[in-house]
Design an enzyme around this catalytic site. Structure first.
Site, PDB file in Angstrom:
ATOM      1  N   LEU A  95      40.228  39.759  30.089  1.00  0.00           N
ATOM      2  CA  LEU A  95      41.571  40.244  29.724  1.00  0.00           C
ATOM      3  C   LEU A  95      42.604  39.106  29.632  1.00  0.00           C
ATOM      4  O   LEU A  95      43.071  38.754  28.540  1.00  0.00           O
ATOM      5  CB  LEU A  95      42.019  41.290  30.755  1.00  0.00           C
ATOM      6  CG  LEU A  95      43.401  41.891  30.589  1.00  0.00           C
ATOM      7  CD1 LEU A  95      43.504  42.719  29.305  1.00  0.00           C
ATOM      8  CD2 LEU A  95      43.746  42.776  31.790  1.00  0.00           C
ATOM      9  N   GLY A 111      40.248  33.133  35.872  1.00  0.00           N
ATOM     10  CA  GLY A 111      39.018  33.903  36.046  1.00  0.00           C
ATOM     11  C   GLY A 111      38.685  34.239  37.487  1.00  0.00           C
ATOM     12  O   GLY A 111      37.938  35.168  37.749  1.00  0.00           O
ATOM     13  N   VAL A 112      39.229  33.480  38.432  1.00  0.00           N
ATOM     14  CA  VAL A 112      38.843  33.718  39.835  1.00  0.00           C
ATOM     15  C   VAL A 112      39.806  34.710  40.507  1.00  0.00           C
ATOM     16  O   VAL A 112      40.884  34.971  40.003  1.00  0.00           O
ATOM     17  CB  VAL A 112      38.735  32.399  40.651  1.00  0.00           C
ATOM     18  CG1 VAL A 112      37.752  31.447  39.985  1.00  0.00           C
ATOM     19  CG2 VAL A 112      40.078  31.732  40.834  1.00  0.00           C
ATOM     20  N   ARG A 125      42.381  36.775  43.133  1.00  0.00           N
ATOM     21  CA  ARG A 125      43.735  36.460  43.632  1.00  0.00           C
ATOM     22  C   ARG A 125      43.666  35.562  44.871  1.00  0.00           C
ATOM     23  O   ARG A 125      44.396  34.581  44.975  1.00  0.00           O
ATOM     24  CB  ARG A 125      44.445  37.781  43.977  1.00  0.00           C
ATOM     25  CG  ARG A 125      45.934  37.648  44.142  1.00  0.00           C
ATOM     26  CD  ARG A 125      46.547  39.006  44.431  1.00  0.00           C
ATOM     27  NE  ARG A 125      46.266  39.987  43.387  1.00  0.00           N
ATOM     28  CZ  ARG A 125      46.484  41.290  43.518  1.00  0.00           C
ATOM     29  NH1 ARG A 125      46.993  41.783  44.626  1.00  0.00           N
ATOM     30  NH2 ARG A 125      46.203  42.116  42.527  1.00  0.00           N
ATOM     31  N   SER A 164      40.995  40.939  37.311  1.00  0.00           N
ATOM     32  CA  SER A 164      42.328  41.391  37.716  1.00  0.00           C
ATOM     33  C   SER A 164      42.369  42.839  38.186  1.00  0.00           C
ATOM     34  O   SER A 164      41.895  43.747  37.502  1.00  0.00           O
ATOM     35  CB  SER A 164      43.314  41.211  36.558  1.00  0.00           C
ATOM     36  OG  SER A 164      44.560  41.750  36.926  1.00  0.00           O
ATOM     37  N   LYS A 165      43.031  43.027  39.327  1.00  0.00           N
ATOM     38  CA  LYS A 165      43.273  44.379  39.838  1.00  0.00           C
ATOM     39  C   LYS A 165      44.415  45.037  39.064  1.00  0.00           C
ATOM     40  O   LYS A 165      44.658  46.230  39.201  1.00  0.00           O
ATOM     41  CB  LYS A 165      43.634  44.318  41.326  1.00  0.00           C
ATOM     42  CG  LYS A 165      42.485  43.865  42.222  1.00  0.00           C
ATOM     43  CD  LYS A 165      42.888  43.997  43.685  1.00  0.00           C
ATOM     44  CE  LYS A 165      41.700  43.998  44.608  1.00  0.00           C
ATOM     45  NZ  LYS A 165      41.330  42.701  45.130  1.00  0.00           N
ATOM     46  N   ASN A 166      45.134  44.245  38.276  1.00  0.00           N
ATOM     47  CA  ASN A 166      46.232  44.782  37.476  1.00  0.00           C
ATOM     48  C   ASN A 166      45.793  45.201  36.076  1.00  0.00           C
ATOM     49  O   ASN A 166      46.637  45.535  35.238  1.00  0.00           O
ATOM     50  CB  ASN A 166      47.350  43.733  37.365  1.00  0.00           C
ATOM     51  CG  ASN A 166      48.036  43.490  38.693  1.00  0.00           C
ATOM     52  OD1 ASN A 166      48.586  44.408  39.287  1.00  0.00           O
ATOM     53  ND2 ASN A 166      47.963  42.263  39.199  1.00  0.00           N
ATOM     54  N   LYS A 201      34.292  36.593  39.698  1.00  0.00           N
ATOM     55  CA  LYS A 201      33.701  35.518  38.902  1.00  0.00           C
ATOM     56  C   LYS A 201      33.846  34.220  39.689  1.00  0.00           C
ATOM     57  O   LYS A 201      34.862  34.055  40.348  1.00  0.00           O
ATOM     58  CB  LYS A 201      34.440  35.373  37.566  1.00  0.00           C
ATOM     59  CG  LYS A 201      34.432  36.641  36.717  1.00  0.00           C
ATOM     60  CD  LYS A 201      35.392  36.498  35.530  1.00  0.00           C
ATOM     61  CE  LYS A 201      35.558  37.814  34.799  1.00  0.00           C
ATOM     62  NZ  LYS A 201      36.547  37.764  33.702  1.00  0.00           N
TER      63      LYS A 201
HETATM   64  C1  BG6 Z   1      41.974  36.869  36.274  1.00  0.00           C
HETATM   65  C2  BG6 Z   1      42.907  35.696  36.105  1.00  0.00           C
HETATM   66  O1  BG6 Z   1      41.887  37.573  35.069  1.00  0.00           O
HETATM   67  O2  BG6 Z   1      42.471  37.754  37.287  1.00  0.00           O
HETATM   68  C3  BG6 Z   1      43.083  34.987  37.441  1.00  0.00           C
HETATM   69  O3  BG6 Z   1      42.368  34.800  35.153  1.00  0.00           O
HETATM   70  C4  BG6 Z   1      43.585  35.982  38.486  1.00  0.00           C
HETATM   71  O4  BG6 Z   1      43.985  33.917  37.285  1.00  0.00           O
HETATM   72  C5  BG6 Z   1      42.612  37.151  38.574  1.00  0.00           C
HETATM   73  O5  BG6 Z   1      43.682  35.332  39.754  1.00  0.00           O
HETATM   74  C6  BG6 Z   1      43.048  38.217  39.572  1.00  0.00           C
HETATM   75  O6  BG6 Z   1      44.197  38.860  39.074  1.00  0.00           O
HETATM   76  P1  BG6 Z   1      45.110  39.879  39.871  1.00  0.00           P
HETATM   77  O7  BG6 Z   1      45.979  40.478  38.782  1.00  0.00           O
HETATM   78  O8  BG6 Z   1      44.207  40.900  40.489  1.00  0.00           O
HETATM   79  O9  BG6 Z   1      45.862  39.099  40.874  1.00  0.00           O
HETATM   80 MG    MG Z   2      40.778  34.817  31.313  1.00  0.00          MG
END
Ligand code: BG6
Ligand code: MG
Length: 218
Positions: A9, A46-47, A49, A116-118, A145
């Site tokens: 994403l 990619g990693v 939070r 991402s949790k978002n 990841k």
């Molecule tokens: C990944 C981002 O898609 O989501 C990372 O590339 C981020 O940078 C990771 O740390 C976790 O995201 P979130 O929104 O759950 O903090």
């Molecule tokens: Mg990415």
């Protein structure tokens, strides 16, 4: 034969990687770290939070307990969510809608594989939700990841075997994860040449021979 495409994403579909950088920089400055750079941010791509927080804290003078780290990660996420309030369909990256429409026409299954949790919030704000058959994201996984879990869950939800999936990624951690899942890879984004993917393109706007990729003919 490729039957499904799983998209990362942040930085692949939406320009939210810039907002992650801004939010981490805000936190870093509050912690007295004035030299948090784009290079540091590249290692956060990619990693999870918490793993991203560790990249920031490498430059901190103080040490923090696990509880304090959870609070710092939460603080950063609140900044990030505030920045997401201004997110619209204009933040969808070039070529994304055209690519998703084309893949749909080709009869491919389409999924998300994001740490991402978002993810649900971002898909809603950008109007991208309806383009995907299945979403696998930070809310589904226990290992982030470069572990392959997020992509394996995406394949399972799409009812495909790993070998039938192609992953589109912009991060090193994501490419390592996709390869560990035994999936083919397409690298995009500013670092695409360094990712060591099966296929590559600067953006999804570039000409990509999807028919050949699907038939494994490239
Ligand atoms: C990944 C981002 O898609 O989501 C990372 O590339 C981020 O940078 C990771 O740390 C976790 O995201 P979130 O929104 O759950 O903090
Ligand atoms: Mg990415």
């Amino acid at each position: 034969m490729i039957k499904g495409v799983i998209f990362d994403l942040d930085g692949v579909l939406v320009s939210t990687d810039e907002l992650h950088f801004k939010a981490w920089k805000m936190l870093a400055e509050e912690l007295g770290i004035t030299n948090f750079t784009k290079d540091d941010n590249a290692r956060q791509k990619g990693v999870s939070r918490m793993a991203s927080l560790e990249v920031v804290l490498e430059k901190a003078e103080d040490t923090y307990s696990y509880q304090e780290k959870l609070e710092l990660a939460d603080r950063k996420n609140n900044y990030f969510i505030k920045l997401l309030e201004n997110l619209t369909d204009r933040d969808v990256l070039p070529g994304v809608i055209e690519t998703l429409s084309l893949l749909r026409k080709m009869g491919l299954r389409i999924g998300i594989g994001s740490a991402s949790k978002n993810t649900p919030l971002i898909l809603k704000e950008t109007g991208l939700e309806s383009y995907f058959d299945e979403v696998s994201c930070g809310l589904d996984i226990t290992r982030s990841k470069p572990d392959p879990e997020v992509f394996l869950i995406a394949a399972k939800k799409l009812e495909l075997s790993p070998k039938e999936c192609l992953v589109v990624e912009d991060s090193n951690a994501g490419v390592v994860a996709a390869k560990a899942a035994d999936m083919k890879t397409l690298g995009v984004g500013t670092e695409y040449k360094k990712l060591g993917t099966d296929y590559e393109a600067l953006t999804l706007q570039n000409e990509i021979d999807w028919s050949a990729i699907v038939c494994n003919a490239l």
